[in-house]
Design an enzyme around this catalytic site. Structure first.
Site, PDB file in Angstrom:
ATOM      1  NE  ARG A 299      -7.309  -2.463   3.527  1.00  0.00           N
ATOM      2  CZ  ARG A 299      -6.696  -1.820   4.522  1.00  0.00           C
ATOM      3  NH1 ARG A 299      -5.890  -0.804   4.246  1.00  0.00           N
ATOM      4  NH2 ARG A 299      -6.899  -2.179   5.753  1.00  0.00           N
TER       5      ARG A 299
ATOM      6  CD  GLU B 187      -3.073  -0.014   2.372  1.00  0.00           C
ATOM      7  OE1 GLU B 187      -4.301  -0.064   2.285  1.00  0.00           O
ATOM      8  OE2 GLU B 187      -2.501  -0.095   3.459  1.00  0.00           O
TER       9      GLU B 187
END
Ligand code: DGT
Length: 230
Positions: free
Chosen positions: A104, A51
């Site tokens: 994610r 991320e």
């Protein structure tokens, strides 16, 4: 060890080229995504994209992540606009390896985090509307490939404890209720299919266990995860 070997038996598409696959690692804050990515990063021919949280903490000297936690109503739109940009940037990067694993996605940024800000009354309707239009435009016009979603399923309590142990400055203000809301949104999306489109099959891995057991589970699920194809 097996984790340092490359992936065998990969399926070939008709023209003889290897089919590439994209796997997203999803889960609550402090659910152990980093450990999962570290485990798989030891395999050759996998590229791991973490991320872009360092960017969210420092964009041209500003810290939109910290600002959002201090005053979500004021800075939620600012952070989420930047999260959406940095996630999109990751999704469209040309693939450097046959398998990509991502922490994610632009989907969870919208379906979990933006949704949470809005539903909890911390994001004005107009901010939510503008972000939603941006998001809808992006997913309609830009290809965002994904073959498998690995959901690290935790209890909110476990995440809360891990969060307090790691002591990231910005996160000191996070209450258990926030972790619970994120948990419920993830469950509605990936387990109960009650909220939004799920763009790929979901593999659920129970993630409350200690490090040793988690690594064992990754070993067990390794082939299943790495063989993910459309
Ligand atoms: P891990 O390895 O599972 O503990 O995950 P981390 O710590 O690498 O990443 P995580 O999920 O805790 O995310 C980093 C921080 O960024 C955390 O405070 C949650 C926040 N965050 C991530 N994505 C979004 C987003 O789209 N919106 C908002 N408001 N916060 C986000």
């Amino acid at each position: 060890s097996r984790s340092s070997t490359s992936v065998n038996h990969r399926k070939l598409v008709r023209n003889g080229e290897e089919k590439k696959s994209v796997i997203w690692i999803e889960g609550n804050i402090a659910s152990g995504k980093t450990t999962c990515l570290e485990y798989f990063s030891k395999t050759s021919d996998i590229e791991v994209l973490t991320e872009p949280v360092s960017k969210w903490r420092n964009v041209q000297g500003c810290n939109p992540l910290g600002l959002m936690y201090q005053d979500p109503s004021r800075w939620g739109l600012t952070l989420q606009t930047y999260v959406q940009l940095t996630m999109l940037d990751r999704h469209v990067l040309p693939m450097a390896s046959p398998i990509r694993m991502m922490e994610r996605s632009i989907y969870s940024a919208k379906y979990i985090f933006v949704e949470n800000l809005y539903k909890s009354g911390k994001m004005p309707e107009v901010d939510f509307a503008v972000l939603s239009e941006w998001f809808e435009w992006i997913i309609k016009n830009i290809a965002i490939p994904v073959d498998l979603i690995v959901y690290l399923q935790t209890s909110p309590q476990t995440c809360y404890e891990r969060l307090n142990q790691r002591c990231r400055e910005e996160e000191k203000v996070i209450p258990l209720e926030y972790i619970e809301s994120i948990h419920n949104l993830y469950e509605d999306w990936l387990i109960h299919h009650k909220s939004f489109e799920v763009p790929a099959p979901v593999l659920v891995i129970p993630a409350d266990h200690d490090l040793k057991k988690m690594l064992h589970q990754y070993e067990e699920n390794r082939e299943k995860i790495l063989m993910a194809h459309c």
